[in-house]
Design an enzyme around this catalytic site. Structure first.
Site, PDB file in Angstrom:
ATOM      1  N   HIS A  57       1.060  -0.030  -9.465  1.00  0.00           N
ATOM      2  CA  HIS A  57       0.229  -0.874  -9.438  1.00  0.00           C
ATOM      3  C   HIS A  57      -0.596  -1.984  -9.791  1.00  0.00           C
ATOM      4  O   HIS A  57      -1.382  -2.197  -9.978  1.00  0.00           O
ATOM      5  CB  HIS A  57      -1.394  -0.292  -8.730  1.00  0.00           C
ATOM      6  CG  HIS A  57      -2.027  -0.489  -7.243  1.00  0.00           C
ATOM      7  ND1 HIS A  57      -2.297   0.600  -6.129  1.00  0.00           N
ATOM      8  CD2 HIS A  57      -1.931  -2.064  -6.921  1.00  0.00           C
ATOM      9  CE1 HIS A  57      -3.049  -0.154  -5.531  1.00  0.00           C
ATOM     10  NE2 HIS A  57      -2.808  -1.857  -5.781  1.00  0.00           N
TER      11      HIS A  57
ATOM     12  N   GLU B 228      -2.122   8.263  -6.056  1.00  0.00           N
ATOM     13  CA  GLU B 228      -2.433   7.567  -7.059  1.00  0.00           C
ATOM     14  C   GLU B 228      -3.816   7.508  -8.297  1.00  0.00           C
ATOM     15  O   GLU B 228      -4.419   8.484  -7.430  1.00  0.00           O
ATOM     16  CB  GLU B 228      -2.380   6.061  -7.053  1.00  0.00           C
ATOM     17  CG  GLU B 228      -1.237   5.580  -6.716  1.00  0.00           C
ATOM     18  CD  GLU B 228      -1.043   3.224  -6.502  1.00  0.00           C
ATOM     19  OE1 GLU B 228      -2.819   2.806  -6.671  1.00  0.00           O
ATOM     20  OE2 GLU B 228      -0.779   2.942  -5.611  1.00  0.00           O
TER      21      GLU B 228
ATOM     22  N   ARG C 123       1.141  -1.598   0.149  1.00  0.00           N
ATOM     23  CA  ARG C 123       0.170   0.434  -0.048  1.00  0.00           C
ATOM     24  C   ARG C 123       0.949   1.545  -0.193  1.00  0.00           C
ATOM     25  O   ARG C 123       1.266   1.614   0.702  1.00  0.00           O
ATOM     26  CB  ARG C 123      -0.830  -0.321   1.347  1.00  0.00           C
ATOM     27  CG  ARG C 123      -2.741  -0.998   1.279  1.00  0.00           C
ATOM     28  CD  ARG C 123      -3.201  -0.959   0.262  1.00  0.00           C
ATOM     29  NE  ARG C 123      -4.141  -1.417  -0.150  1.00  0.00           N
ATOM     30  CZ  ARG C 123      -4.273  -2.322  -0.757  1.00  0.00           C
ATOM     31  NH1 ARG C 123      -3.732  -2.646  -1.782  1.00  0.00           N
ATOM     32  NH2 ARG C 123      -5.847  -2.832  -0.960  1.00  0.00           N
TER      33      ARG C 123
END
Length: 532
Positions: free
Chosen positions: A281, A263, A234
């Site tokens: 990601h 993000e 994370r």
């Protein structure tokens, strides 16, 4: 009429087919999730909403969802769902917590190789027609020490793969028991020891208040010179400014980052740093993982909409419609007891024992035990829910015991939860009275009666004159209003407990000031969900 489901993100054709086969009408509109206005306009037509990460189920969207009964997230993260608003409206929020563990673990291993051998930079250089063989001296991982921050479902898979690569694996996880560590073949260590000893550190923990910036400048300073850092968990676990400084100085030899504090990361302080490998990601981005979570969410949502069965729900228990009215207050009590113990426990948990006495012992205690475990685990693992909590506990080697017995004392129903750690044993007990409101009736063997509010100050102290006055003065000076005040003690002059419900938040400095009172042994702020 058949339940109507909107799929607003990209899901596989097989997932669409599952909905249809199980009796749901489906509208597959994979781009509507990115159009907030359009989604708000049409969401009122649907009973179910199936999403990935692109759709944002915000307060506005949920309030417009006049018929919505369930939101299903194909994946584990639910940052894009306003769960409190959904809960108030009675909308079940589901996720698929175990569908992409292997994929994420494999990505972490791939990123470790990429950064230790400088593969991306070497590829760019070679394809540019350069032959800079001497510029890309790498490091082997064989015989190196890999430090896992988090050793749950994903972390344990990384451990298995790393051991296969002949690495020595050490792990920090508050919920990892010594027995489970032995089974995995890892050495359980404290976080400071992990930072000091590891050649490579990889993160596999959720983002919570406790784990935010767990890798900061101070932590990096304690690491080996030339350490490698991998984060596929994370954004927010790593202080990006501190990491950039460490990469620039060479303290950190390289970092592999799949997740970022903000993000999508169109710009970031890390970009351009030496020996930095970045991916957008991609931890869960394999065809197998995407297929798995898509099929799972379709099965779970259709089972709920057609049959009323609940799986992997983050905001309601797995219980039948017939059980719900009678069981609901006890579910709330069990989760409150677990949350109390979980927030007050800071060392590794070995055993959680839940004792049911009286009428409650004849109920569906499986759901109650799951609720209690959810409360215990959620302070560190916020994505845990009533379905996943027992499995998450077992993964960490936590022994779960539940005991049922007939009524013995004055209460018609009674639940006592005991957490046994490597250092201590802590218990808290409660009951449900005729008003259907849960009450705490005993903490650490000390009797008291208290309802738990949203913000509670928990103080253990020596029963001596002057304590209450000092506590009141500190709270008054800080402009903190006391809603309820509850006291208990075993014997005059010995250990006592004070449980205070306060209005609003309280600064850490104020809690520290209370902890500094001469009679106080411990002062801790506890948070509980607001009761509807």
């Amino acid at each position: 009429m058949a339940p109507k489901v909107l799929i607003s993100d990209k899901l596989s054709d097989k997932a669409v087919q599952i909905f249809k086969e199980r009796g749901c009408d489906v509208d597959f509109l994979p781009d509507v999730g990115k159009d907030k206005e359009k989604l708000a306009e049409i969401i009122g037509e649907y009973d179910g909403l199936a999403i990935r990460s692109a759709t944002k189920a915000t307060e506005k969207i949920i309030k417009a969802a006049t018929n919505l009964k369930v939101i299903g997230r194909a994946g584990i993260g639910v940052d894009n769902v306003d769960i409190p608003t959904a809960t108030v409206k009675g909308i079940v929020v589901m996720n698929t917590p175990f569908g992409n563990a292997i994929t994420t673990a494999e990505h972490a291993i791939a990123m470790m190789f990429a950064v230790t051998r400088q593969i991306p930079a070497a590829d760019v250089s070679t394809q540019a027609g350069k032959w800079e063989k001497s510029c890309f001296m790498g490091n082997e991982v064989t015989s190196k020490t890999l430090g896992l921050v988090g050793c749950g479902n994903i972390g344990s898979i990384v451990a298995d793969r790393a051991i296969g690569l002949k690495m020595k694996v050490i792990a920090f996880d508050p919920f990892l028991s010594n027995e489970r560590a032995v089974d995995l073949g890892v050495e359980k260590v404290e976080l400071e020891d992990l930072f000091r000893r590891s050649d490579v550190i990889t993160l596999h923990t959720p983002l919570t208040d406790r784990t935010r910036n767990i890798v900061d400048a101070a932590a990096i300073e304690t690491m080996k010179d030339g350490v490698y850092l991998v984060n596929c968990a994370r954004g927010g676990l790593v202080d990006e400014n501190a990491l950039r400084a460490a990469l620039d100085s060479g303290k950190v030899a390289g970092a592999a980052v799949d997740v970022f504090t903000v993000e999508p990361a169109k710009e970031n302080v890390l970009f351009g740093a030496p020996n930095l490998v970045c991916t957008p990601h991609l931890g869960a981005s394999t065809s197998e993982a995407q297929e798995n979570v898509a099929l799972q969410v379709a099965e779970q949502m259709s089972d709920y909409l057609v049959n009323g069965a609940v799986s992997n729900a983050l905001n309601m228990p797995s219980i039948t419609a017939e059980e719900a009215p009678r069981l609901a207050p006890f579910v709330k009590l069990a989760e409150q007891l677990g949350s109390f113990a979980g927030q007050a426990t800071e060392s590794g948990i070995k055993t959680v024992r839940i004792e049911y006495e009286g009428d409650v012992a004849e109920m569906n205690v499986k759901a109650l035990t799951a609720a209690a475990l959810t409360g215990v685990l959620r302070p560190l693992l916020q994505a845990v829910n009533m379905v996943s909590a027992p499995e998450v506990a077992r993964e960490r080697g936590i022994v779960i015991e539940d005991v049922r017995r007939e009524q013995r004392g004055a209460y018609e129903n009674y639940i006592r939860l005991t957490v046994i750690t490597e250092r201590q044993e802590r218990s808290v007990a409660g009951t449900v009275f005729g008003d259907q409101k849960p009450r705490i009736i005993q903490i650490k063997g000390i009797n008291m009666e208290a309802e738990l509010g949203e913000n509670m100050l928990y103080v253990t102290n020596q029963d001596k004159p002057g304590f209450i006055g000092q506590l009141g003065s500190i709270l008054g000076d800080a402009k903190i209003n006391i809603a309820t005040f509850n006291l208990g003690r075993k014997v005059e002059g010995e250990e006592a407990i004070c449980l205070v419900e306060i209005d609003g938040e309280i600064a850490e400095a104020t809690v520290n000031e209370i902890a500094a009172i001469e009679q106080v042994n411990q002062a801790k702020l506890l948070h509980f969900p607001r009761q509807s």
